[in-house]
Design a protein around this motif. Structure first.
Motif, PDB file in Angstrom:
ATOM      1  N   LEU A 189      13.129  36.028  47.719  1.00 43.45           N
ATOM      2  CA  LEU A 189      12.859  34.801  46.838  1.00 43.45           C
ATOM      3  C   LEU A 189      12.266  35.250  45.520  1.00 43.45           C
ATOM      4  CD1 LEU A 189      10.959  32.424  49.384  1.00 43.45           C
ATOM      5  CD2 LEU A 189      13.573  32.373  48.587  1.00 43.45           C
ATOM      6  N   GLU A 190      12.395  34.345  44.515  1.00 42.12           N
ATOM      7  CA  GLU A 190      11.880  34.742  43.124  1.00 42.12           C
ATOM      8  C   GLU A 190      11.517  33.400  42.728  1.00 42.12           C
ATOM      9  OE1 GLU A 190      12.817  36.786  38.710  1.00 42.12           O
ATOM     10  OE2 GLU A 190      13.929  37.183  40.586  1.00 42.12           O
TER      11      GLU A 190
ATOM     12  N   VAL B 198       8.697  25.793  53.630  1.00 45.18           N
ATOM     13  CA  VAL B 198      10.285  25.865  54.120  1.00 45.18           C
ATOM     14  C   VAL B 198      10.484  24.912  55.177  1.00 45.18           C
ATOM     15  CG1 VAL B 198      10.005  27.832  55.487  1.00 45.18           C
ATOM     16  CG2 VAL B 198      12.320  27.023  54.470  1.00 45.18           C
ATOM     17  N   TYR B 199      11.483  24.119  55.335  1.00 44.12           N
ATOM     18  CA  TYR B 199      11.632  23.144  56.221  1.00 44.12           C
ATOM     19  C   TYR B 199      13.036  22.741  56.454  1.00 44.12           C
ATOM     20  CZ  TYR B 199      12.028  19.618  52.589  1.00 44.12           C
ATOM     21  OH  TYR B 199      12.037  18.738  51.301  1.00 44.12           O
TER      22      TYR B 199
ATOM     23  N   ALA C  42      16.609  34.941  45.621  1.00 46.08           N
ATOM     24  CA  ALA C  42      17.102  35.891  44.625  1.00 46.08           C
ATOM     25  C   ALA C  42      17.916  36.934  45.471  1.00 46.08           C
ATOM     26  CB  ALA C  42      15.921  36.359  44.248  1.00 46.08           C
ATOM     27  N   GLY C  43      19.199  36.808  45.330  1.00 43.22           N
ATOM     28  CA  GLY C  43      20.185  37.759  46.024  1.00 43.22           C
ATOM     29  C   GLY C  43      20.392  37.280  47.500  1.00 43.22           C
ATOM     30  N   PRO C  44      21.385  38.146  47.943  1.00 45.96           N
ATOM     31  CA  PRO C  44      21.746  37.542  49.563  1.00 45.96           C
ATOM     32  C   PRO C  44      20.807  38.074  50.404  1.00 45.96           C
ATOM     33  CG  PRO C  44      22.772  39.770  48.884  1.00 45.96           C
ATOM     34  CD  PRO C  44      21.942  39.204  47.580  1.00 45.96           C
ATOM     35  N   ALA C  45      21.039  37.230  51.620  1.00 44.01           N
ATOM     36  CA  ALA C  45      19.955  37.319  52.730  1.00 44.01           C
ATOM     37  C   ALA C  45      20.527  38.778  53.322  1.00 44.01           C
ATOM     38  CB  ALA C  45      20.195  36.183  53.626  1.00 44.01           C
TER      39      ALA C  45
END
Length: 247
Positions: A9-10, A227-228, A15-18
């Motif tokens: 995250l950013e 997060v939910y 922020a980019g792929p998982a």
């Protein structure tokens, strides 16, 4: 299979792929980061057996943390990084247990911190690592309970009829957050005081949904992000033409 993934995250956005960090033949569930972010604890299902495991957050070789025939689930890492709490059905039914951890490995024997008066789930540590909040189920009622890790103070029921499903202790504010119904027909986010058990809905617009499987959430270590899961209902309108007469 349910595997573990890490999403960078950013500023609260992807922020980019998982990154996929496990490759197990069966399911993983309920991951929790260590305070320093180096490790992830989770429970793993192997041939219907459930044990606690730890893996580096960048991926690598997982290490078994518990090895008891009874189910061990819902692990939670203490804020000081020294202990892991989990729910286990070893001895006298389901209880919350804690065990020391060091460098991602077991560092001592587990010990029980609840006494079996309720069925516990979803433990979450207080900011000072001295107490644990959890959802306790008794007579089909699910409420927020609290216990001390050292066993020196009584186990307390904080709410009455809240209909809670998951709790997380906000490390910033010191409040306990819960996904709960609060008497409604849907789950939303509630704030519970650890001192007097008073509860209030955080934001009426933050609704998880009406089904239990949509009530999981978590909060970032700095308390700035939640997060939910969220339920979105869609429907279409159709027109049926009768071949004869009316409907």
């Amino acid at each position: 299979r349910a595997e573990l993934w890490v999403q960078p995250l950013e500023n609260g956005s992807p922020a980019g792929p998982a990154l996929k960090i496990t490759d197990h033949p069966e399911d993983c569930s309920h991951p929790d980061f260590s305070p320093d972010g180096a490790w992830i604890v989770y429970y793993r299902i192997i041939n219907e057996r459930r044990d606690i495991w730890i893996i580096p957050s960048s991926g690598g070789q997982p290490v078994r943390f518990t090895n008891d025939p009874a189910p061990d689930i819902h692990p939670a890492w203490s804020p000081d990084g020294k202990m892991i709490a989990f729910v286990s059905e070893r001895e006298k039914g389901a209880n919350i247990w804690v065990a020391p951890v060091s460098e991602g490995r077991p560092a001592g024997e587990p010990r029980r911190v609840t006494s079996g008066e309720t069925y516990p789930s979803m433990p979450s540590w207080s900011p000072d690592s001295r107490r644990i909040a959890y959802v306790g189920t008794r007579e089909n009622a699910q409420d927020v309970w609290i216990c001390s890790v050292d066993g020196r103070s009584d186990i307390r029921k904080l709410t009455n009829g809240l209909g809670a499903f998951r709790v997380r202790w906000d490390q910033g504010s010191g409040d306990i957050l819960a996904s709960a119904t609060g008497g409604n027909d849907y789950f939303s986010l509630w704030k519970v005081s650890p001192s007097d058990g008073s509860a209030e809905e955080v934001n009426p617009e933050l609704i998880f949904g009406s089904r239990i499987e949509l009530t999981l959430f978590d909060i970032s270590g700095d308390g700035r992000l939640i997060v939910y899961n969220s339920e979105e209902l869609e429907a279409d309108i159709w027109m049926l033409e009768a071949e004869a007469n009316s409907y």
